[in-house]
Design an enzyme around this catalytic site. Structure first.
Site, PDB file in Angstrom:
ATOM      1  N   GLY A  10       0.731  -1.267  -0.383  1.00  0.00           N
ATOM      2  CA  GLY A  10       0.213  -0.004   0.300  1.00  0.00           C
ATOM      3  C   GLY A  10       0.774   1.355  -0.014  1.00  0.00           C
ATOM      4  O   GLY A  10       1.687   1.223   0.513  1.00  0.00           O
ATOM      5  N   ARG A  71       0.452  -4.966  -4.960  1.00  0.00           N
ATOM      6  CA  ARG A  71       0.494  -6.074  -3.629  1.00  0.00           C
ATOM      7  C   ARG A  71       1.304  -7.365  -4.276  1.00  0.00           C
ATOM      8  O   ARG A  71       0.289  -8.331  -4.374  1.00  0.00           O
ATOM      9  CB  ARG A  71      -0.599  -6.161  -3.480  1.00  0.00           C
ATOM     10  CG  ARG A  71      -1.014  -4.392  -2.304  1.00  0.00           C
ATOM     11  CD  ARG A  71      -1.661  -5.480  -1.414  1.00  0.00           C
ATOM     12  NE  ARG A  71      -2.189  -4.323  -0.090  1.00  0.00           N
ATOM     13  CZ  ARG A  71      -1.907  -3.706   0.474  1.00  0.00           C
ATOM     14  NH1 ARG A  71      -0.485  -3.852   1.257  1.00  0.00           N
ATOM     15  NH2 ARG A  71      -2.216  -2.390   0.846  1.00  0.00           N
ATOM     16  N   ASP A 102       5.808  -5.242   5.595  1.00  0.00           N
ATOM     17  CA  ASP A 102       6.667  -6.281   6.682  1.00  0.00           C
ATOM     18  C   ASP A 102       6.198  -7.150   4.731  1.00  0.00           C
ATOM     19  O   ASP A 102       7.289  -8.204   4.851  1.00  0.00           O
ATOM     20  CB  ASP A 102       5.607  -6.963   7.500  1.00  0.00           C
ATOM     21  CG  ASP A 102       3.698  -6.383   7.585  1.00  0.00           C
ATOM     22  OD1 ASP A 102       3.356  -6.307   5.925  1.00  0.00           O
ATOM     23  OD2 ASP A 102       3.481  -7.730   7.846  1.00  0.00           O
ATOM     24  N   THR A 124       5.097   2.517   6.422  1.00  0.00           N
ATOM     25  CA  THR A 124       3.329   1.767   6.571  1.00  0.00           C
ATOM     26  C   THR A 124       3.298   3.015   6.735  1.00  0.00           C
ATOM     27  O   THR A 124       3.869   3.640   8.410  1.00  0.00           O
ATOM     28  CB  THR A 124       3.660   0.565   6.678  1.00  0.00           C
ATOM     29  OG1 THR A 124       1.923   0.412   7.501  1.00  0.00           O
ATOM     30  CG2 THR A 124       4.201  -0.222   7.748  1.00  0.00           C
ATOM     31  N   ASP A 126       0.576   1.782   9.183  1.00  0.00           N
ATOM     32  CA  ASP A 126       0.387   1.146   9.941  1.00  0.00           C
ATOM     33  C   ASP A 126       1.203   1.348  11.098  1.00  0.00           C
ATOM     34  O   ASP A 126       1.086   0.618  12.393  1.00  0.00           O
ATOM     35  CB  ASP A 126       0.116  -0.021   9.517  1.00  0.00           C
ATOM     36  CG  ASP A 126      -0.585  -0.604   8.550  1.00  0.00           C
ATOM     37  OD1 ASP A 126      -1.474   0.580   9.011  1.00  0.00           O
ATOM     38  OD2 ASP A 126      -1.022  -1.488   7.761  1.00  0.00           O
ATOM     39  N   ASP A 128       4.010  -0.610  11.538  1.00  0.00           N
ATOM     40  CA  ASP A 128       4.021  -2.244  12.459  1.00  0.00           C
ATOM     41  C   ASP A 128       5.268  -2.734  12.642  1.00  0.00           C
ATOM     42  O   ASP A 128       4.990  -4.023  12.665  1.00  0.00           O
ATOM     43  CB  ASP A 128       3.036  -3.256  12.051  1.00  0.00           C
ATOM     44  CG  ASP A 128       2.087  -3.596  10.965  1.00  0.00           C
ATOM     45  OD1 ASP A 128       3.458  -2.467   9.987  1.00  0.00           O
ATOM     46  OD2 ASP A 128       1.454  -3.693  10.439  1.00  0.00           O
ATOM     47  N   MET A 168      -7.863   2.839  10.055  1.00  0.00           N
ATOM     48  CA  MET A 168      -7.530   1.911   9.243  1.00  0.00           C
ATOM     49  C   MET A 168      -6.123   1.620   9.814  1.00  0.00           C
ATOM     50  O   MET A 168      -5.743   2.663  10.917  1.00  0.00           O
ATOM     51  CB  MET A 168      -6.572   1.898   7.388  1.00  0.00           C
ATOM     52  CG  MET A 168      -8.147   2.429   6.864  1.00  0.00           C
ATOM     53  SD  MET A 168      -7.637   1.446   5.232  1.00  0.00           S
ATOM     54  CE  MET A 168      -5.963   2.756   4.365  1.00  0.00           C
ATOM     55  N   ARG A 170      -4.610  -1.788  10.034  1.00  0.00           N
ATOM     56  CA  ARG A 170      -4.326  -3.532  10.390  1.00  0.00           C
ATOM     57  C   ARG A 170      -4.789  -3.763  11.646  1.00  0.00           C
ATOM     58  O   ARG A 170      -5.280  -3.354  12.239  1.00  0.00           O
ATOM     59  CB  ARG A 170      -3.087  -3.982   9.813  1.00  0.00           C
ATOM     60  CG  ARG A 170      -3.707  -5.514   8.802  1.00  0.00           C
ATOM     61  CD  ARG A 170      -2.494  -5.247   7.218  1.00  0.00           C
ATOM     62  NE  ARG A 170      -3.673  -5.358   6.040  1.00  0.00           N
ATOM     63  CZ  ARG A 170      -3.302  -5.274   4.852  1.00  0.00           C
ATOM     64  NH1 ARG A 170      -1.660  -5.219   5.021  1.00  0.00           N
ATOM     65  NH2 ARG A 170      -3.913  -5.107   3.808  1.00  0.00           N
ATOM     66  N   ARG A 275      -4.241   8.047   4.002  1.00  0.00           N
ATOM     67  CA  ARG A 275      -3.437   7.199   3.472  1.00  0.00           C
ATOM     68  C   ARG A 275      -2.817   7.957   2.141  1.00  0.00           C
ATOM     69  O   ARG A 275      -1.742   7.734   2.744  1.00  0.00           O
ATOM     70  CB  ARG A 275      -3.490   6.097   3.439  1.00  0.00           C
ATOM     71  CG  ARG A 275      -2.382   5.193   3.017  1.00  0.00           C
ATOM     72  CD  ARG A 275      -2.616   3.238   3.411  1.00  0.00           C
ATOM     73  NE  ARG A 275      -2.632   3.289   1.457  1.00  0.00           N
ATOM     74  CZ  ARG A 275      -3.204   2.369   1.508  1.00  0.00           C
ATOM     75  NH1 ARG A 275      -3.640   1.690   2.089  1.00  0.00           N
ATOM     76  NH2 ARG A 275      -3.473   1.995  -0.006  1.00  0.00           N
TER      77      ARG A 275
HETATM   78  O1  F6P Z   1      -1.461  -1.516   5.497  1.00  0.00           O
HETATM   79  C1  F6P Z   1      -1.481  -0.455   4.702  1.00  0.00           C
HETATM   80  C2  F6P Z   1      -2.725  -0.125   4.856  1.00  0.00           C
HETATM   81  O2  F6P Z   1      -3.859   0.603   4.315  1.00  0.00           O
HETATM   82  C3  F6P Z   1      -3.589  -1.062   5.591  1.00  0.00           C
HETATM   83  O3  F6P Z   1      -3.866   0.040   6.860  1.00  0.00           O
HETATM   84  C4  F6P Z   1      -4.946  -1.167   5.463  1.00  0.00           C
HETATM   85  O4  F6P Z   1      -6.069  -2.485   6.324  1.00  0.00           O
HETATM   86  C5  F6P Z   1      -4.815  -1.289   4.568  1.00  0.00           C
HETATM   87  O5  F6P Z   1      -3.710  -1.083   4.227  1.00  0.00           O
HETATM   88  C6  F6P Z   1      -5.504  -1.207   2.700  1.00  0.00           C
HETATM   89  O6  F6P Z   1      -5.665  -1.796   1.886  1.00  0.00           O
HETATM   90  P1  F6P Z   1      -5.813  -1.349   0.043  1.00  0.00           P
HETATM   91  O7  F6P Z   1      -5.100  -0.034  -0.102  1.00  0.00           O
HETATM   92  O8  F6P Z   1      -5.489  -2.483  -0.044  1.00  0.00           O
HETATM   93  O9  F6P Z   1      -7.314  -1.813   0.272  1.00  0.00           O
END
Ligand code: F6P
Length: 342
Positions: A10, A71, A102, A124, A126, A128, A168, A170, A275
């Site tokens: 992402g 991804r 990760d 990220t 996140d 994390d 968000m 995760r 994001r």
């Molecule tokens: O890992 C980053 C993140 O923004 C998470 O917080 C969220 O769950 C996920 O990616 C969303 O993914 P996508 O952009 O594929 O919907």
């Protein structure tokens, strides 16, 4: 020396600042830089663009990534890893800088063992990833979320409503915790501490009894209920790294509170709005420091390492160690979250 750079997973704010800084440092050393488009996908089916500082000198303040992302997991494609390694050779890349979370870094660690000269940069929203105090992209997401929460508070106060915001992040509660603390949310719910709906209802009732008619609640998308220890899933389809799309806990909670208290409740899923967008000053600086240091590691031949922030210093840490364990909200921060609920 020809150094490839890719952004995977992402997107988040600060990716362009890493690219810019890496290109600048590389040119200083006389290295060429090749941008790989769409993450690992651009090395399975070559999709590259030469990068010069002249082209990227003015991108540090832009959100997203000029290299695009995906991804893609080469290990989920027949001969994927082999293709990557062959293409690295045919493109004449001596080393690769993989900027990602990760998943992207996990692939990098595996490919290193198969012969790829790779350095990692932790990104990220996140926050994390282990072995680094912060990932870039996190601070920007927190700031975006904080502004949204500030807005939800004023409209909620005006109508005496309970406002539930889902963020968000995760399976880690960093964004919820930081944005919630920064915006002075009344209650913050994180995945690290499963909760009981009845306790939230009692909390809202207690506030109303004290004359506090409006309540602002922040809930992490990965938060879990005590009696149902699984995160809410918006879409069950898994991506190439096995991730489902989380979401729905905010709406569920809002409906339960309304049903059980009779209060007016509204919910908002902040989703990707936090994001995207421009990086904060903190993220621009962190990304720039990461980009410069990543090229330094390439120059020193320190492969399989990831740049990390430890205290005030940028240091190398093994990629494998960084991706071996998800970094979740620690007890100290959680105690603050609890202490600040009112
Ligand atoms: O890992 C980053 C993140 O923004 C998470 O917080 C969220 O769950 C996920 O990616 C969303 O993914 P996508 O952009 O594929 O919907």
């Amino acid at each position: 020396m020809n150094v490839g750079i890719l952004t995977g997973g992402g997107d988040c704010a600060g990716l362009n600042a890493v690219i810019r800084a890496a290109v600048k440092r590389a040119e200083e050393y006389g290295f060429k830089v090749t941008g790989i488009r769409y993450g690992w996908s651009g090395l399975m089916k070559p999709d590259t663009v030469p990068l010069t500082f002249k082209q990227v000198s003015n991108i540090h303040f832009l959100g997203g990534t000029i290299l695009k992302t995906s991804r893609t997991n080469p290990f989920k494609h027949p001969d994927g890893p082999k293709l990557v390694l062959e293409n690295v050779k045919s493109l004449g890349l001596d080393a690769l800088i993989a900027v990602g979370g990760d998943d992207t870094l996990g692939v990098a660690a595996k490919l290193f063992k198969m012969g790829l000269n790779v350095v990692g940069v932790p990104k990220t929203m996140d926050n994390d990833i282990s072995s680094t105090d912060y990932t870039f992209g996190f601070d920007s997401a927190v700031n975006e979320a904080m502004h949204a929460l500030d807005s939800l508070r004023t409209t909620g106060e005006s109508h005496d409503r309970v406002m539930v915001a889902e963020v968000m992040g995760r399976y880690a509660g960093w964004v919820a915790a930081y944005a919630g603390i920064a915006s002075g949310a009344n209650l913050i719910l994180v995945p690290e501490e499963p909760f009981d709906v009845e306790d939230v209802v009692a909390f809202v009732r207690g506030r109303r009894e004290r004359g506090e008619k409006a309540t602002l609640i922040v809930v992490a998308e990965g938060a879990k209920l005590k009696n149902f220890p699984k995160a809410f899933v918006e879409e069950g389809k898994v991506d190439e790294f096995g991730h489902v799309k989380l979401g729905g806990i905010g709406q569920f909670l809002a409906e339960e509170i309304e049903k059980r208290t009779g209060c007016e409740v509204r919910h908002a899923a902040l989703g990707h709005t936090i994001r995207g967008g421009q990086p904060t000053a903190f993220d621009r600086v962190l990304s720039t420091r990461f980009g410069v240091k990543a090229v330094d590691l390439v120059k020193e031949g320190k492969y399989a390492m990831m740049v990390a922030l430890k205290g005030t210093k940028i240091v190398p840490v093994p990629i494998e160690e960084a991706v071996s364990k998800m970094k979740t909200v620690d007890q100290e921060l959680y105690d603050i979250v609890k202490a600040l609920s009112y």
